[in-house]
Design a protein around this motif. Structure first.
Motif, PDB file in Angstrom:
ATOM      1  N   LEU A  85       0.847  -1.198   0.000  1.00 32.63           N
ATOM      2  CA  LEU A  85       0.000   0.000   0.000  1.00 32.63           C
ATOM      3  C   LEU A  85       0.881   1.246   0.000  1.00 32.63           C
ATOM      4  CD1 LEU A  85      -2.627  -0.904   2.763  1.00 32.63           C
ATOM      5  CD2 LEU A  85      -2.919  -1.066   0.291  1.00 32.63           C
ATOM      6  N   CYS A  86       0.400   2.316  -0.634  1.00 29.21           N
ATOM      7  CA  CYS A  86       1.099   3.596  -0.550  1.00 29.21           C
ATOM      8  C   CYS A  86       0.898   4.135   0.873  1.00 29.21           C
ATOM      9  CB  CYS A  86       0.576   4.586  -1.593  1.00 29.21           C
ATOM     10  SG  CYS A  86      -1.142   5.079  -1.378  1.00 29.21           S
ATOM     11  N   ILE A  87       1.705   5.095   1.255  1.00 25.29           N
ATOM     12  CA  ILE A  87       1.634   5.672   2.598  1.00 25.29           C
ATOM     13  C   ILE A  87       0.226   6.205   2.881  1.00 25.29           C
ATOM     14  CG2 ILE A  87       2.529   7.492   4.110  1.00 25.29           C
ATOM     15  CD1 ILE A  87       4.540   5.244   3.612  1.00 25.29           C
ATOM     16  N   TYR A  88      -0.361   6.903   1.918  1.00 23.00           N
ATOM     17  CA  TYR A  88      -1.691   7.479   2.107  1.00 23.00           C
ATOM     18  C   TYR A  88      -2.719   6.394   2.428  1.00 23.00           C
ATOM     19  CZ  TYR A  88      -6.206   9.576   1.257  1.00 23.00           C
ATOM     20  OH  TYR A  88      -7.515   9.977   1.396  1.00 23.00           O
ATOM     21  N   HIS A  89      -2.786   5.355   1.593  1.00 21.18           N
ATOM     22  CA  HIS A  89      -3.794   4.318   1.803  1.00 21.18           C
ATOM     23  C   HIS A  89      -3.501   3.476   3.041  1.00 21.18           C
ATOM     24  CE1 HIS A  89      -5.216   5.000  -2.468  1.00 21.18           C
ATOM     25  NE2 HIS A  89      -6.256   5.208  -1.693  1.00 21.18           N
ATOM     26  N   HIS A  90      -2.239   3.319   3.381  1.00 16.21           N
ATOM     27  CA  HIS A  90      -1.911   2.611   4.620  1.00 16.21           C
ATOM     28  C   HIS A  90      -2.437   3.410   5.816  1.00 16.21           C
ATOM     29  CE1 HIS A  90       0.800   1.089   7.872  1.00 16.21           C
ATOM     30  NE2 HIS A  90       0.352  -0.037   7.361  1.00 16.21           N
ATOM     31  N   ASN A  91      -2.271   4.723   5.777  1.00 17.99           N
ATOM     32  CA  ASN A  91      -2.784   5.573   6.853  1.00 17.99           C
ATOM     33  C   ASN A  91      -4.309   5.571   6.897  1.00 17.99           C
ATOM     34  OD1 ASN A  91      -0.313   6.295   7.948  1.00 17.99           O
ATOM     35  ND2 ASN A  91      -0.082   8.045   6.583  1.00 17.99           N
ATOM     36  N   VAL A  92      -4.957   5.553   5.729  1.00 16.97           N
ATOM     37  CA  VAL A  92      -6.421   5.469   5.682  1.00 16.97           C
ATOM     38  C   VAL A  92      -6.869   4.166   6.345  1.00 16.97           C
ATOM     39  CG1 VAL A  92      -8.415   5.156   4.155  1.00 16.97           C
ATOM     40  CG2 VAL A  92      -6.738   6.931   3.651  1.00 16.97           C
ATOM     41  N   LYS A  93      -6.244   3.065   5.970  1.00 19.57           N
ATOM     42  CA  LYS A  93      -6.608   1.753   6.528  1.00 19.57           C
ATOM     43  C   LYS A  93      -6.450   1.736   8.039  1.00 19.57           C
ATOM     44  CE  LYS A  93      -5.408  -3.110   6.582  1.00 19.57           C
ATOM     45  NZ  LYS A  93      -4.639  -3.352   7.783  1.00 19.57           N
ATOM     46  N   GLU A  94      -5.391   2.383   8.526  1.00 20.81           N
ATOM     47  CA  GLU A  94      -5.109   2.395   9.964  1.00 20.81           C
ATOM     48  C   GLU A  94      -5.866   3.497  10.706  1.00 20.81           C
ATOM     49  OE1 GLU A  94      -3.343   0.038  11.497  1.00 20.81           O
ATOM     50  OE2 GLU A  94      -3.026  -0.952   9.569  1.00 20.81           O
ATOM     51  N   GLY A  95      -6.663   4.295   9.969  1.00 22.86           N
ATOM     52  CA  GLY A  95      -7.454   5.347  10.600  1.00 22.86           C
ATOM     53  C   GLY A  95      -6.637   6.545  11.040  1.00 22.86           C
ATOM     54  N   ARG A  96      -5.544   6.809  10.341  1.00 18.61           N
ATOM     55  CA  ARG A  96      -4.648   7.900  10.732  1.00 18.61           C
ATOM     56  C   ARG A  96      -4.737   9.125   9.832  1.00 18.61           C
ATOM     57  NH1 ARG A  96      -0.184   3.578  11.945  1.00 18.61           N
ATOM     58  NH2 ARG A  96       0.049   3.590   9.703  1.00 18.61           N
ATOM     59  N   THR A  97      -5.800   9.260   9.054  1.00 15.16           N
ATOM     60  CA  THR A  97      -5.914  10.433   8.196  1.00 15.16           C
ATOM     61  C   THR A  97      -7.141  11.246   8.583  1.00 15.16           C
ATOM     62  OG1 THR A  97      -7.193   9.261   6.540  1.00 15.16           O
ATOM     63  CG2 THR A  97      -4.814   9.344   6.208  1.00 15.16           C
ATOM     64  N   ILE A  98      -7.045  12.518   8.287  1.00 17.73           N
ATOM     65  CA  ILE A  98      -8.165  13.425   8.503  1.00 17.73           C
ATOM     66  C   ILE A  98      -8.609  13.869   7.121  1.00 17.73           C
ATOM     67  CG2 ILE A  98      -8.885  15.620   9.496  1.00 17.73           C
ATOM     68  CD1 ILE A  98      -6.522  15.315  11.453  1.00 17.73           C
ATOM     69  N   ASP A  99      -9.884  13.740   6.839  1.00 17.05           N
ATOM     70  CA  ASP A  99     -10.330  14.141   5.506  1.00 17.05           C
ATOM     71  C   ASP A  99     -10.200  15.661   5.335  1.00 17.05           C
ATOM     72  OD1 ASP A  99     -12.437  14.949   7.060  1.00 17.05           O
ATOM     73  OD2 ASP A  99     -13.984  14.084   5.804  1.00 17.05           O
ATOM     74  N   LYS A 100     -10.082  16.092   4.107  1.00 13.75           N
ATOM     75  CA  LYS A 100      -9.840  17.505   3.799  1.00 13.75           C
ATOM     76  C   LYS A 100     -10.951  18.410   4.304  1.00 13.75           C
ATOM     77  CE  LYS A 100      -7.037  16.609  -0.253  1.00 13.75           C
ATOM     78  NZ  LYS A 100      -6.916  16.738  -1.687  1.00 13.75           N
TER      79      LYS A 100
END
Length: 116
Positions: A85-100
């Motif tokens: 997975l790319c860094i972005y999608h790995h973070n999405v999967k792990e719940g570590r992103t905030i949507d824009k």
């Protein structure tokens, strides 16, 4: 035979520094053609960066455990449990992103006056 645990940071660090993990990780990258599989499912392409001499290699891809090692230690070294997975999608999967939207919503304006 006792089950190996990967609950503490020390246990996880030891695992991710092991020769067995590095070898299996490389196999997963090769199997996935050094491409983010999530992006690929969306019809996009995200590939690994290329190492430039004298510079540190930019991290673009992670090899992710579909079933986390802390909950499924027996699957830690199973190739079918891995996905690139790319860094972005790995973070999405792990719940570590905030949507824009929520990020911009909470952003404080510098000035309250109108702009013409």
């Amino acid at each position: 035979m006792p089950t190996i645990e990967y609950k503490t940071d020390k246990q996880k660090k030891s695992f991710y520094n092991s020769r067995a993990w590095r070898k299996l990780r490389q196999q997963a990258l090769e199997r996935d053609n050094y491409e983010c599989q999530w992006c690929k499912r969306e019809g996009k392409v995200t590939v690994d960066s290329i190492k430039e001499e004298g510079k540190r290699k930019e991290i673009v891809l992670n090899v992710d455990h579909k079933y986390p090692i802390e909950h499924y230690p027996k699957l830690a070294l199973i190739l079918d449990n891995l996905e690139t997975l790319c860094i972005y999608h790995h973070n999405v999967k792990e719940g570590r992103t905030i949507d824009k939207i929520s990020r911009n919503k909470n952003k404080k304006k510098r000035w309250d006056d109108e702009w013409w």
